[in-house]
Design a protein around this motif. Sequence first.
Motif, PDB file in Angstrom:
ATOM      1  N   GLU A 167       0.811  -1.211   0.000  1.00 53.36           N
ATOM      2  CA  GLU A 167       0.000   0.000   0.000  1.00 53.36           C
ATOM      3  C   GLU A 167       0.850   1.270   0.000  1.00 53.36           C
ATOM      4  N   GLU A 186      -7.654  -0.504   1.544  1.00 49.22           N
ATOM      5  CA  GLU A 186      -6.438  -0.534   2.351  1.00 49.22           C
ATOM      6  C   GLU A 186      -6.621  -1.603   3.409  1.00 49.22           C
ATOM      7  N   THR A 241      -4.015   5.913   2.530  1.00 53.87           N
ATOM      8  CA  THR A 241      -5.202   6.707   2.840  1.00 53.87           C
ATOM      9  C   THR A 241      -4.819   8.037   3.494  1.00 53.87           C
TER      10      THR A 241
END
Length: 607
Positions: free
Chosen positions: A258, A396, A404
């Motif tokens: 991520e 996520e 984020t």
Amino acid sequence: MCGIIARIGGDDDGAVDELLTGLENLEYRGYDSAGLAIKNGGGPEVFKREGKISRLKDVLADETPDGGLGIGHTRWSTHGPPTDANAHPHTDCTGDVAVVHNGIVENYDELKAELRADGHEFESDTDTEVIPHLVEEELAEGADPETAFRRTIERLSGSYAVAMITDREHVVYATRRGSPLVLGVDGGDYFLASDVPAFLDFTDDVVYLDDGDVVVVEPDDYRITTPDGEAVDRTVRTVEWDPEDAGKGGYDHYMLKEIHEQPAALRQTLRGRADPATGDIRLEDFPAGSFADVDRVQFVACGTSYHAGLVGAQFLSDGGVPARTFLASEYATAQPPVDERTLVVGVTQSGETADTLSALRRANASGAATLAVTNVVGSTAARECDDALFIRAGPEIGVAATKTFSSQVVSLALLGERVARDVTGGRSEDARERLEALSELPGHVQQILDYTSARRVAEKYRDAEAYFFIGRGAVRPVALEGALKFKEISYEHAEGFAAGELKHGPLALVTPETPVFAVFTGRNDEKTLGNVKEAQARGAPVVAVASREQEAVAQYADEVLTIPDTHPDVAGVLANVQLQLLSYHAADLLDRAIDKPRNLAKSVTVE
């Protein structure tokens, strides 16, 4: 927090494998035990174990039950320690009713005492176990399962999502109040879950349930009603997430994946919303003038989202709009003055954070306008607020928020520019430069990912006693976020401070064994550099996060985590990526459970 999964199909098998997939997909929410119940012709057959889902799978490998209907659960302990007995599902005295539950039954002590007085025996320490016993009471008095379920729910106080099966019918009964629950639709098969990724392997068609909705699901059909039984219609939406988006994609950890997805996530966040050539802002649901009636803005958020909110408030204050950021848990109990000209912005990745929802509800009840800045279309925050701005970061999974946060900050920068223009009637002098810098962020983040030295720096200071992070102005929140990331996944002591506050107490903690990570943006660097010198005078090593153009900074730093040169208002996003990588590599070197740090959950759905 806890994760719920249910599968309802017309075939006689398949439920176990799909429930286990759902449970594994919910691991990111945090858990300490797991279990499932399968209806296979008789009463629900329950399997549950403390610890990892792999322990549950080992049990099921020896005796895999058939059945097309079942419920499953990953537990994050609130009432009672993580044990086999406290794991969900829970059953009644007869074993004919099985329940999974997320949330807290606040009046369980009262209910448990009443049930014990009536002869019921309990096998766990949980609040959840009162639910199947209450259903048992209703069934014994002649109620059908649906009526028994509804009457039981009426007696519960608190926040919850509940799913139930019985031996009598091939049906799942479920409801929610204050805890998330969504329905997945796959032809004649259905899924219920706490979050969409649980069933994304099987369907991307989703029904978002509202608080108070009661859903009755059976093969080939479902119906949704109010608590009073009145039918309601909820739209089936198709989510734009691919199942592969919720996988590791070859990375060792979701967090690292991520972090590396941030260039793509930022492109999605920015797409169509700003034109650097003209300086125009084009937020899809907020044309010019949308915020003309706003006098002040209050942000409410928790954890990483709170740090993003601090950045958002700085953007607005710099643009001439009074703005403050509040911890949602404090706002909900000690609300500052609001009126109809106050805009309260809830920043929440999931849109289900209990403290933030409570703060937003209180603001709305006081007459303020509310706006959710969230990642999840159809989330509670998005539906309950007057408006919503979606950050478009994609799913996520890692507990430690990374992409984020970046997408939240960029979304708040765009929102701040829109609000400031509406309130003040003009645009900032450097609006085009700031928008140009925002448009360059995806490429700049990619440069960091390609050339970072974060692992080498993490290795160099892996044996430090503590870690301090400092920043000034718009990057003070980045220092706070850097410290939060470091402590939550490495389990090492880390603190973030406003750079100028270092000498007002924290300097007493600085030693040669406490590296100081200092964030520089090209604005007020000389003052932050003075704070760095104070730390170095006490023997502390200093790691600067700065661009190559900031040569004076490099002269005084022991190490430099380099970021591309950019606008000072945007530099914090880049600095944060370096600090994310630092935290990740520090935790990896220490062999920590990076994606599932101890005691933490991805979505905190209790206050």
